[in-house]
Design a protein around this motif. Structure first.
Motif, PDB file in Angstrom:
ATOM      1  N   TYR A 484       4.913  37.362 -30.340  1.00 57.65           N
ATOM      2  CA  TYR A 484       6.236  37.577 -30.931  1.00 57.65           C
ATOM      3  C   TYR A 484       7.219  36.522 -30.448  1.00 57.65           C
ATOM      4  CZ  TYR A 484      10.544  39.581 -32.476  1.00 57.65           C
ATOM      5  OH  TYR A 484      11.755  39.751 -33.098  1.00 57.65           O
ATOM      6  N   PHE A 485       7.919  35.918 -31.402  1.00 55.23           N
ATOM      7  CA  PHE A 485       8.972  34.965 -31.047  1.00 55.23           C
ATOM      8  C   PHE A 485      10.240  35.318 -31.782  1.00 55.23           C
ATOM      9  CE2 PHE A 485       4.969  32.780 -30.469  1.00 55.23           C
ATOM     10  CZ  PHE A 485       5.086  32.522 -29.111  1.00 55.23           C
ATOM     11  N   ARG A 491      13.860  27.884 -24.519  1.00 57.82           N
ATOM     12  CA  ARG A 491      14.129  28.672 -23.311  1.00 57.82           C
ATOM     13  C   ARG A 491      14.211  30.166 -23.663  1.00 57.82           C
ATOM     14  NH1 ARG A 491      16.773  27.240 -18.659  1.00 57.82           N
ATOM     15  NH2 ARG A 491      17.665  25.416 -19.659  1.00 57.82           N
ATOM     16  N   GLN A 492      14.872  30.429 -24.785  1.00 55.66           N
ATOM     17  CA  GLN A 492      15.019  31.840 -25.168  1.00 55.66           C
ATOM     18  C   GLN A 492      13.667  32.483 -25.472  1.00 55.66           C
ATOM     19  OE1 GLN A 492      17.957  31.861 -28.283  1.00 55.66           O
ATOM     20  NE2 GLN A 492      19.576  31.318 -26.857  1.00 55.66           N
ATOM     21  N   GLN A 493      12.725  31.688 -25.987  1.00 54.32           N
ATOM     22  CA  GLN A 493      11.385  32.237 -26.239  1.00 54.32           C
ATOM     23  C   GLN A 493      10.702  32.555 -24.915  1.00 54.32           C
ATOM     24  OE1 GLN A 493      11.091  32.780 -29.369  1.00 54.32           O
ATOM     25  NE2 GLN A 493      12.878  31.470 -29.682  1.00 54.32           N
ATOM     26  N   ILE A 494      10.928  31.687 -23.930  1.00 54.48           N
ATOM     27  CA  ILE A 494      10.216  31.843 -22.658  1.00 54.48           C
ATOM     28  C   ILE A 494      10.772  33.008 -21.855  1.00 54.48           C
ATOM     29  CG2 ILE A 494       9.733  30.711 -20.440  1.00 54.48           C
ATOM     30  CD1 ILE A 494       9.646  28.059 -22.106  1.00 54.48           C
ATOM     31  N   ILE A 495      12.087  33.125 -21.821  1.00 50.18           N
ATOM     32  CA  ILE A 495      12.644  34.189 -20.972  1.00 50.18           C
ATOM     33  C   ILE A 495      12.691  35.523 -21.699  1.00 50.18           C
ATOM     34  CG2 ILE A 495      13.999  32.529 -19.645  1.00 50.18           C
ATOM     35  CD1 ILE A 495      16.473  33.585 -21.049  1.00 50.18           C
ATOM     36  N   PHE A 496      12.378  35.530 -22.995  1.00 50.91           N
ATOM     37  CA  PHE A 496      12.337  36.768 -23.766  1.00 50.91           C
ATOM     38  C   PHE A 496      11.426  37.765 -23.063  1.00 50.91           C
ATOM     39  CE2 PHE A 496      10.713  39.467 -27.146  1.00 50.91           C
ATOM     40  CZ  PHE A 496      11.843  39.740 -27.885  1.00 50.91           C
ATOM     41  N   PRO A 497      11.701  39.023 -22.953  1.00 53.21           N
ATOM     42  CA  PRO A 497      12.776  39.784 -23.570  1.00 53.21           C
ATOM     43  C   PRO A 497      14.034  39.913 -22.703  1.00 53.21           C
ATOM     44  CG  PRO A 497      11.174  41.284 -22.673  1.00 53.21           C
ATOM     45  CD  PRO A 497      10.723  39.906 -22.305  1.00 53.21           C
ATOM     46  N   ILE A 498      14.354  38.859 -21.983  1.00 56.13           N
ATOM     47  CA  ILE A 498      15.629  38.871 -21.267  1.00 56.13           C
ATOM     48  C   ILE A 498      16.554  37.946 -22.033  1.00 56.13           C
ATOM     49  CG2 ILE A 498      16.744  38.028 -19.151  1.00 56.13           C
ATOM     50  CD1 ILE A 498      14.358  39.100 -17.637  1.00 56.13           C
ATOM     51  N   GLU A 499      17.828  38.304 -22.090  1.00 58.36           N
ATOM     52  CA  GLU A 499      18.743  37.475 -22.870  1.00 58.36           C
ATOM     53  C   GLU A 499      19.194  36.278 -22.072  1.00 58.36           C
ATOM     54  OE1 GLU A 499      21.606  40.375 -24.307  1.00 58.36           O
ATOM     55  OE2 GLU A 499      21.505  39.292 -26.210  1.00 58.36           O
ATOM     56  N   ASP A 500      19.391  35.171 -22.778  1.00 57.56           N
ATOM     57  CA  ASP A 500      19.854  33.958 -22.106  1.00 57.56           C
ATOM     58  C   ASP A 500      21.335  34.083 -21.827  1.00 57.56           C
ATOM     59  OD1 ASP A 500      19.727  31.518 -21.033  1.00 57.56           O
ATOM     60  OD2 ASP A 500      19.643  30.403 -22.915  1.00 57.56           O
ATOM     61  N   VAL A 501      21.745  33.409 -20.753  1.00 59.02           N
ATOM     62  CA  VAL A 501      23.180  33.367 -20.478  1.00 59.02           C
ATOM     63  C   VAL A 501      23.757  32.142 -21.175  1.00 59.02           C
ATOM     64  CG1 VAL A 501      23.850  34.579 -18.396  1.00 59.02           C
ATOM     65  CG2 VAL A 501      22.315  32.654 -18.226  1.00 59.02           C
ATOM     66  N   LEU A 551       2.260  29.734 -25.330  1.00 55.88           N
ATOM     67  CA  LEU A 551       3.689  29.956 -25.046  1.00 55.88           C
ATOM     68  C   LEU A 551       3.919  31.388 -24.529  1.00 55.88           C
ATOM     69  CD1 LEU A 551       6.419  28.612 -25.065  1.00 55.88           C
ATOM     70  CD2 LEU A 551       6.701  29.207 -27.467  1.00 55.88           C
ATOM     71  N   SER A 552       3.131  32.313 -25.046  1.00 59.88           N
ATOM     72  CA  SER A 552       3.235  33.693 -24.552  1.00 59.88           C
ATOM     73  C   SER A 552       2.858  33.743 -23.074  1.00 59.88           C
ATOM     74  CB  SER A 552       2.310  34.623 -25.326  1.00 59.88           C
ATOM     75  OG  SER A 552       2.619  34.570 -26.672  1.00 59.88           O
ATOM     76  N   PHE A 553       1.876  32.923 -22.688  1.00 61.42           N
ATOM     77  CA  PHE A 553       1.484  32.897 -21.272  1.00 61.42           C
ATOM     78  C   PHE A 553       2.585  32.283 -20.408  1.00 61.42           C
ATOM     79  CE2 PHE A 553      -2.781  34.082 -22.465  1.00 61.42           C
ATOM     80  CZ  PHE A 553      -3.168  34.840 -21.378  1.00 61.42           C
ATOM     81  N   VAL A 554       3.302  31.295 -20.968  1.00 61.09           N
ATOM     82  CA  VAL A 554       4.422  30.735 -20.201  1.00 61.09           C
ATOM     83  C   VAL A 554       5.430  31.858 -19.939  1.00 61.09           C
ATOM     84  CG1 VAL A 554       6.312  29.069 -20.229  1.00 61.09           C
ATOM     85  CG2 VAL A 554       4.116  28.453 -21.193  1.00 61.09           C
ATOM     86  N   ASP A 567      -3.309  41.842 -25.068  1.00 62.35           N
ATOM     87  CA  ASP A 567      -4.128  42.273 -26.203  1.00 62.35           C
ATOM     88  C   ASP A 567      -4.700  41.046 -26.901  1.00 62.35           C
ATOM     89  OD1 ASP A 567      -5.331  43.563 -28.235  1.00 62.35           O
ATOM     90  OD2 ASP A 567      -3.586  44.706 -28.901  1.00 62.35           O
ATOM     91  N   GLU A 568      -5.938  40.765 -26.631  1.00 61.97           N
ATOM     92  CA  GLU A 568      -6.624  39.588 -27.181  1.00 61.97           C
ATOM     93  C   GLU A 568      -5.725  38.359 -27.078  1.00 61.97           C
ATOM     94  OE1 GLU A 568      -9.139  40.087 -30.378  1.00 61.97           O
ATOM     95  OE2 GLU A 568      -9.248  42.255 -30.220  1.00 61.97           O
ATOM     96  N   ALA A 569      -5.127  38.206 -25.905  1.00 61.67           N
ATOM     97  CA  ALA A 569      -4.101  37.182 -25.728  1.00 61.67           C
ATOM     98  C   ALA A 569      -4.676  35.782 -25.640  1.00 61.67           C
ATOM     99  CB  ALA A 569      -3.296  37.491 -24.474  1.00 61.67           C
ATOM    100  N   THR A 570      -6.022  35.677 -25.499  1.00 62.56           N
ATOM    101  CA  THR A 570      -6.614  34.338 -25.415  1.00 62.56           C
ATOM    102  C   THR A 570      -7.591  34.102 -26.564  1.00 62.56           C
ATOM    103  OG1 THR A 570      -8.240  35.278 -23.905  1.00 62.56           O
ATOM    104  CG2 THR A 570      -6.408  34.082 -22.914  1.00 62.56           C
ATOM    105  N   SER A 571      -7.490  34.931 -27.592  1.00 63.92           N
ATOM    106  CA  SER A 571      -8.474  34.851 -28.677  1.00 63.92           C
ATOM    107  C   SER A 571      -8.405  33.519 -29.430  1.00 63.92           C
ATOM    108  CB  SER A 571      -8.278  36.007 -29.651  1.00 63.92           C
ATOM    109  OG  SER A 571      -6.960  35.971 -30.141  1.00 63.92           O
ATOM    110  N   GLN A 572      -7.258  32.844 -29.369  1.00 60.37           N
ATOM    111  CA  GLN A 572      -7.100  31.605 -30.143  1.00 60.37           C
ATOM    112  C   GLN A 572      -7.214  30.357 -29.276  1.00 60.37           C
ATOM    113  OE1 GLN A 572      -6.674  31.752 -33.437  1.00 60.37           O
ATOM    114  NE2 GLN A 572      -6.596  33.992 -33.417  1.00 60.37           N
ATOM    115  N   ILE A 573      -7.542  30.546 -27.997  1.00 60.84           N
ATOM    116  CA  ILE A 573      -7.656  29.360 -27.148  1.00 60.84           C
ATOM    117  C   ILE A 573      -9.063  29.278 -26.564  1.00 60.84           C
ATOM    118  CG2 ILE A 573      -5.206  29.177 -26.599  1.00 60.84           C
ATOM    119  CD1 ILE A 573      -5.611  30.649 -24.090  1.00 60.84           C
TER     120      ILE A 573
END
Ligand SMILES: Nc1ncnc2c1ncn2[C@@H]1O[C@H](COP(=O)(O)OP(=O)(O)OP(=O)(O)O)[C@@H](O)[C@H]1O
Length: 819
Positions: A484-485, A491-501, A551-554, A567-573
């Motif tokens: 999910y993005f 940066r906002q994708q990486i720190i999600f689900p925390i809001e950026d300042v 990016l999800s792993f970052v 959940d199958e988080a490495t299925s595409q790598i």
């Protein structure tokens, strides 16, 4: 939610009309639109009312301007002409000002109402993942369209009818009074009767329109959804060259919408006909009403001049009164559309309330408990437990834990909500820190569903999930099957689900983020888009599926939660990248609950949870992981290749494999070496070699410890000649062991060859376990459930404890129990 599904949901719907349900929903919306009597919104309405009344007064006076001009022209009164012209100019200025101000306030109110309703819906929609439940299981179609478009349309129609509706009682009251003065009861009674009849007919004609407006909106939503689907999955559709199919499907949606629009305009036809009829009938109604006294002889005593004056004055007020009523009738079409939209918003509001209430009743969050080490240890190689196992002692063995519990799944039975299917029954297990769990099973057996229940997205049928850690990103993070993005910068994708300042703070995080992006191989993305550039594209169109997973792993590394559900988080790598990601998680101390089909995942997990999709499950320690298999294979090779000690039975030479392997990055390399055709090292105990007596094996370096008083000899380790190895410790006081350091390529391994006779002290505390690349092979003369015995003796417990702290992994050959 597919459009088909949404229309299915409405098959059983009751007809929506201009009825009591509408008034209830409208009142509910009114409380949202006007939250307080003192709100600015209410003041604007009062101002609008005043301006509306002023508008009526000005219009009334403008109506007299022509007659005033006739009079001054008739008398050639130049001063009078100037006065009338000035008055006309003032009235024209006033009416222009009033009308534009009314229009401005009406638009302002429309915006404020839209904001109030939409914020209120958002509050309900985004609470506790209600948005997920309503989109997947809710009974209303197109929630997104209701929130984005139907609210806007409702506010538009409401603002259109609002000003005339609030002014009407005052103007009608005033002209009723005037009519009564000039015509006694006849005028008002006649006009009111006309209005009542018109209203009843209007109501009858409006109801089907309300229902059709509602249905048309649904079709609009489905049509828009189809285009959105194409937009989101354009590439996949293009691969299938499915333009013609999608064109047909989209055209079908359009056709369905157009048919509904046709039905609507057809139903609006009689309503519009009646509105026009009322308007024109209203224009002659005053004369019809006058006909009664005139032909009834009431005015017979009047002269023709008096009668003309009477007709003129009476028809004027009656016409004004009728005009006010017909203005209301004119609003019928807009009111019908407003009502259709009000039903759609009211319905979603009710549904949101229901879903929210359901969510609140199935929410089982437990605050952090203080956990003592004593009652929270998990025997990694504990007994196999499954759903048919009713032996409470065996289940307790699984639940008896000495590690810190993060989540307890207690007697959980679950299946898709609103569905009778059960995917898993009476599931029991703990998620414990540093114990990774791998959930496996056939496609559709309920693996992701278990994560949904763990995340409180799905309710359980029975049993519950207890959290011992807070469900916040730095404690518990889910990486869903579809990454999910959100919209926004990298940066906002990486720190999600925390809001950026705002503005982004450059902190130590900056370095960490850069490091992780580099680690997962996404520096190209950083170079392409920058860290804080607000992108206007869709991340899904910009990244490949593998990049999305990286990016999800970052994101995961950034938050470093205590527990992560993947959940199958490495299925595409690829496998290599997968290994990198998992080892990084280990390095960061992230406990994993993974769902996956790949065999390669087993090596990173300690417990396997297998679901059969029919309700049954098994929970089993993973002892046959890649390392173990390789090492066991090695033992076999060893047995077949050598008999080091002709005096002792062959089996005692290799003594099964009861070893403790430290599962670190390089162990893969080690296991690789071990399975190669050449045996690199092997160990032996009770060598039966006499002290100092020479012993050689071709191709191997011999490391041995001898003891005078032990006739059976002690321990011996053989290492291939081409491996750089040296002895670093020999211990002979109680138990006896020999430690060597072997360097293979860039890595060094500490290998302890351990033997403890049954009458000696175990002496484990003298062993220095290094952080990585540590291998301990030995005969401990002990029993434990962990390696297949029916009992655990004191020594067994001590060895169980030994693995806990440095996270050693016990590898056991269950076929060679005795040894
Ligand atoms: N929103 C839903 N509504 C109804 N049923 C659902 C829903 N989501 C999933 N299911 C059903 O629940 C069952 C389990 O689905 P789940 O996603 O857990 O499968 P899975 O084991 O993760 O499969 P896979 O390995 O293919 O990802 C399936 O039969 C699926 O069709």
């Amino acid at each position: 939610m597919s459009p088909e599904r949404s229309s299915f949901r409405h098959k059983n719907k009751t007809k929506l009309e201009f009825d009591l349900v509408f008034f209830k929903r409208f009142l509910k919306l009114a409380t949202v639109v006007f939250p307080k009597w003192t709100s600015g919104n209410v003041l604007l309405c009062i101002l609008l009312l005043c301006l509306g009344l002023l508008n009526e007064v000005v219009i009334f006076n403008i109506g007299y301007i022509p007659s005033k001009y006739y009079k001054v022209f008739g008398t050639k009164d130049s001063d009078g002409f100037k006065e009338v012209t000035i008055l006309a100019a003032i009235l024209i200025l006033s009416i222009s000002f009033i009308k534009s101000t009314v229009s401005y306030i009406t638009s302002l109110l429309e915006i404020i109402w839209r904001a109030n309703i939409t914020y209120s819906l958002h509050r309900l929609y985004f609470k506790d993942a209600v948005y997920y439940n309503i989109n997947c299981f809710g009974k209303v179609d197109n929630p997104d369209q209701r929130i984005t478009q139907d609210v806007e349309r409702f506010c538009y129609y409401l603002s259109t009818v609002f000003a005339p509706l609030i002014i009407a009682p005052f103007t009608i009251g005033y002209y009723l009074y005037k009519t009564v003065q000039s015509t006694t009861y006849l005028g008002p009674v006649g006009v009111i009767s006309f209005f009542i009849v018109a209203t009843i007919i209007n109501k009858i004609l409006m109801s089907p329109v309300v229902n059709l407006v509602f249905k048309k909106k649904e079709k609009e939503g489905n049509f828009r959804f189809k285009h959105m689907q194409i937009r989101m999955y354009s590439e996949s559709a293009a691969f299938y060259k499915s333009g013609h199919i999608e064109k047909n499907k989209t055209n079908n949606q359009l056709l369905s919408l157009l048919k509904m629009s046709q039905k609507l305009v057809l139903r609006e036809y009689p309503l519009n006909f009646f509105i026009n009829l009322s308007n024109y009938f209203g224009s002659i109604l005053s004369y019809l009403l006058l006909a009664i006294p005139i032909f009834g002889g009431s005015f017979d005593s009047m002269s023709s001049v008096e009668l003309s004056a009477k007709i003129s004055s009476t028809s004027f007020v009656i016409m004004y009164l009728i005009n006010n009523f017909t203005k209301l009738i004119d609003l019928a079409a807009d009111v019908a559309r407003m009502a259709g939209n009000a039903h759609r918003i009211g319905e979603i509001m009710e549904e949101l309330g229901k879903v929210k209430a359901e969510k609140e009743t199935t929410y089982h969050f437990i605050e952090n408990e203080s956990i003592t080490r004593e009652d929270n240890a998990f025997h990694l190689n504990t007994l196999l437990v499954n759903s048919e196992d009713n032996d409470s002692d065996r289940q307790i063995a699984v639940n008896e834990t000495r590690r810190q519990k993060a989540v307890t799944v207690d007697n959980l039975t679950y299946g898709p909500p609103q569905c009778r299917d059960i995917l898993c029954r009476n599931l029991k297990f703990n998620v414990e820190l540093n114990t990774n769990i791998l959930i496996t099973g056939d496609s559709g057996c309920g693996k992701s569903s278990l994560l949904r229940v763990l995340a409180n997205l799905w309710p359980s049928v029975t049993g519950k999930v207890k959290y011992h850690i807070p469900e916040r990103p730095h404690h518990m993070l889910f990486l869903p099957q579809k990454p999910y993005f959100t919209n926004g910068s990298l940066r906002q994708q990486i720190i999600f689900p925390i809001e950026d300042v705002e503005p982004p703070v450059v902190s130590i995080d900056e370095d960490r983020i850069h490091q992780y992006l580099e680690f997962v191989g996404l520096t190209n993305i950083l170079n392409r888009v920058g860290m804080d550039t607000e992108t206007d594209w869709n991340w899904y169109d910009e990244l490949s599926p593998g990049e999305m997973q990286r990016l999800s792993f970052v994101r995961l590394f950034y938050h470093q939660p205590k527990v992560a559900a993947l959940d199958e988080a490495t299925s595409q790598i690829g496998l290599e990248a997968e290994q990198k990601m998992y080892l990084k998680c280990k390095e960061l101390g992230i406990t994993l609950v993974s769902v996956g089909h790949r065999e390669s995942l087993r090596q990173f997990h300690h417990i396997g949870l297998h679901l059969d999709g029919k309700g049954a499950w098994t929970l089993q320690p993973i002892t046959d992981n890649i390392y173990t298999q390789n090492l066991l294979k090695n033992v076999e090779l060893l047995r077949d290749s050598f008999d080091f000690n002709p005096c002792s039975p062959k089996s005692s030479c290799t003594s099964g494999l009861k070893s403790v392997v430290n599962n670190q990055d390089d162990s893969v390399t080690l296991s690789g070496f071990c399975t190669s055709d050449a045996i690199l090292c092997c160990k032996n105990k009770e060598t039966h070699l006499q002290e100092g007596k020479s012993f050689k094996v071709r191709g191997y370096q011999v490391f041995r410890s001898d003891r005078k008083e032990r006739k059976k000899g002690v321990v011996m380790t053989l290492v291939r000649n081409n491996i750089n190895a040296r002895e670093i410790k020999t211990y002979m006081e109680e138990a006896e062991y020999l430690e060597i350091k072997a360097t293979i390529g860039q890595s060094s391994y500490n290998i302890v060859n351990f033997y403890c006779p049954s009458d000696k002290k175990l002496s484990l505390d003298t062993i220095q376990i290094s952080d990585s690349n540590f291998l301990m092979v030995g005969d401990f003369n002990s029993q434990s459930h962990s390696w297949g015995y029916n009992t655990t003796d004191k020594r067994g417990e001590t060895i169980d404890d030994l693995q806990d702290e440095p996270h050693l992994i016990l590898v056991n050959d269950p076929t060679d129990l005795y040894n």
